[in-house]
Design a protein around this motif. Sequence first.
Motif, PDB file in Angstrom:
ATOM      1  N   VAL A 119       0.949  -1.313   0.040  1.00 20.08           N
ATOM      2  CA  VAL A 119       0.043  -0.239   0.081  1.00 20.08           C
ATOM      3  C   VAL A 119       0.938   1.298   0.118  1.00 20.08           C
ATOM      4  O   VAL A 119       1.721   1.139   0.780  1.00 20.08           O
ATOM      5  N   ASP A 120       0.639   1.957  -0.852  1.00 19.92           N
ATOM      6  CA  ASP A 120       1.638   3.235  -1.135  1.00 19.92           C
ATOM      7  C   ASP A 120       1.522   4.412  -0.282  1.00 19.92           C
ATOM      8  O   ASP A 120       2.318   5.193   0.193  1.00 19.92           O
ATOM      9  N   GLU A 121       0.224   4.612   0.057  1.00 18.38           N
ATOM     10  CA  GLU A 121      -0.163   6.030   0.913  1.00 18.38           C
ATOM     11  C   GLU A 121      -0.272   5.594   2.364  1.00 18.38           C
ATOM     12  O   GLU A 121      -1.067   4.801   2.653  1.00 18.38           O
ATOM     13  N   PRO A 122       0.654   6.289   3.172  1.00 18.19           N
ATOM     14  CA  PRO A 122       0.482   6.266   4.373  1.00 18.19           C
ATOM     15  C   PRO A 122      -0.866   6.281   5.066  1.00 18.19           C
ATOM     16  O   PRO A 122      -1.690   7.484   4.658  1.00 18.19           O
ATOM     17  N   GLY A 123      -1.203   5.836   6.090  1.00 18.87           N
ATOM     18  CA  GLY A 123      -2.627   5.940   6.699  1.00 18.87           C
ATOM     19  C   GLY A 123      -3.197   4.993   7.358  1.00 18.87           C
ATOM     20  O   GLY A 123      -2.602   3.689   7.449  1.00 18.87           O
TER      21      GLY A 123
END
Length: 662
Positions: A110-114
């Motif tokens: 998963v590329d987007e932190p969160g």
Amino acid sequence: MEAGIEQLYTLAEAIGIARRWWDVNGTHQTVTDASLAAIATALGYPAESERDIARSLERLEAESRQPPAMIVTEAGQPTPLPASIARAELTDEHGLSTALPVENWMLPPVDEPGYYQLSLAGHELTLAVAPKSCPTVHDFASGKLWGPAVQIPALRGAASHPFGNFGELDEAVQLFAARGADVLAINPVHALFPGNGQGFSPYSPSSRLYLNTAMGAPELLGLPPLPERTGGPLIDWKGALPRRLADLRKTFAGLDDATRARIVRDNAPHGESLQRQALFDALDVHFRARGADGWQDWPAAYHDPDGPAVAKFAAENRNETDFHLFAQWLAREGMTRVQADATRAGMAIGLLADLAVGVHTGGADSWSMRDAMLQGLTIGAPPDPLGPHGQNWMLTGFSPQGLGRAGYAPWIATLRSALDRAGGLRIDHAFGLARLWLVPAGEDASAGAYLTYPFKDMIRLVALEAHRAHALIVAEDLGTMPMGFAAPVAAAKMLGMRVLWFERAADKGFIGGQDYAPVSVAMTGTHDTTTVAGWWTGRDLEWAEKLGRFPAGTTPEEEAGRREEDRGRLWATLTHNTRPRPAPDDPEPVVDAALRHIGRSASQLAIAPLEDLLAEREQPNLPGTITEHPNWRRRLDAPLAELLDKPDNATRIETLDHARKE
């Protein structure tokens, strides 16, 4: 019995209790079987008999088959699933089940932190995706930044108060911003016990989720200021804190309806957790007047936050709870104003908050988050040359098992609380993210053992929350470093601390500032170390002699001789012996040189305690003492604005500022 002992060792290893450890001298130490059993039992895995141990091992095995509440990973990396999910089971028509091997079951990157909700094999859980690293100094500004470290209660401002609060802090950030500072480090401002003049150490808070309400400054929010009161060179906490609580009550009583409505609106997003904190404070004030010291001393009916006795108290004492909600609002919104004023005045970072390593065993966090907290164990340090019997800080903290069950929610909430009103955060005793020395209740500190924490998950969550808050992280890494600690922290770009006194070469000389790690904060000292002027003049040696703190077999004359040799080493590092060495009673040139030293260092950030900027000889805190030294009681001898304008002090600040900009 031998089989039972081996099972005990198996249990301890499975829980994360280290049976063996290395002391500061590199000597191998072994924890006693009794300590292993006591700590395991306190963690919820009884180990007093072979039968207990067998059942605890069965419980651990059952728990390992349960899916986690949260999986923590890193952006852009595939994530191996835990065994409790990455498994397949074949059941025949007769109901007989057989586990099938499943290898390399991975979540794609998963590329987007969160934070994400994830459904796996019928289980709903949270996936926390951390960035590769925390924000760095260069994410805030180019060049090398600097700032002071202040003890807020020590500050004096234009108005006369017995100790400094957020009003004096607001003045301080603007004074230092005008002199080129980009950060201002502060002592912890966690919630203490309201009005209690005995428990004033900022490192023994009631809660790390909420604020010390004694720091509130009504004038920051447009309310009438607190009445002026005189104070001496040392803070009289025993008298000052009860008076401050009474003054805040008068302010609350005078609020108009519009302000009360504003408080309700501002508090609403903080929900049930804030309500519970205010209720704890109301209960603490109520029962402390009757001699209680912590919730364990309350009548048993009040030990359960969700119990009928607590609900009845809340209903019958609504105005008291509302007062504590007001006091929290005043502190929270006031600190928010200080951070806004800091950045508005030109600071790139603003406040660098401080996260204490633990909380008081009888405080609000221990009461309200009991399932996530250690019970029957306190945090401390093992025996070492400075503390031959070890140290027991009488604090509690999170349980690794409790954090796992809660999906790390208490740790995330603690980080968010600290980062909500600051531009950065110093994590006190950051080694605690990897392991803590725990002492069973009623035992000496030497009877403790190290408990392992989910280090990788903890630092990834720090990085994620720092990313979301756009905040700088400083990891206090002084002392004996756990194996495997340095590399992950460096990869996460948390700033380590490079304190002048501890940066020594093999020949005992002080290393040059150019050899400090760039991803670090260079410091002339901390609140726990001697000041530069105090070290040069030997004031710390005077305290050591007075309190009998010299190493065994050492005389004051021998210590004085060693200090004289060290003065030569320090002066050689600071000036390359290009100037004559000052006499021991002439510390100011040494302070100037030390500030220039950290200013020219390779560290991206330099922080100087206010005591060094003012060339003070006394330090705020002397570790290992309680009443023998006036810890956390010292005050400036004049308003900060006056002190900063004195020529010598102004020159020292300019020295540090220019050294950073060279």
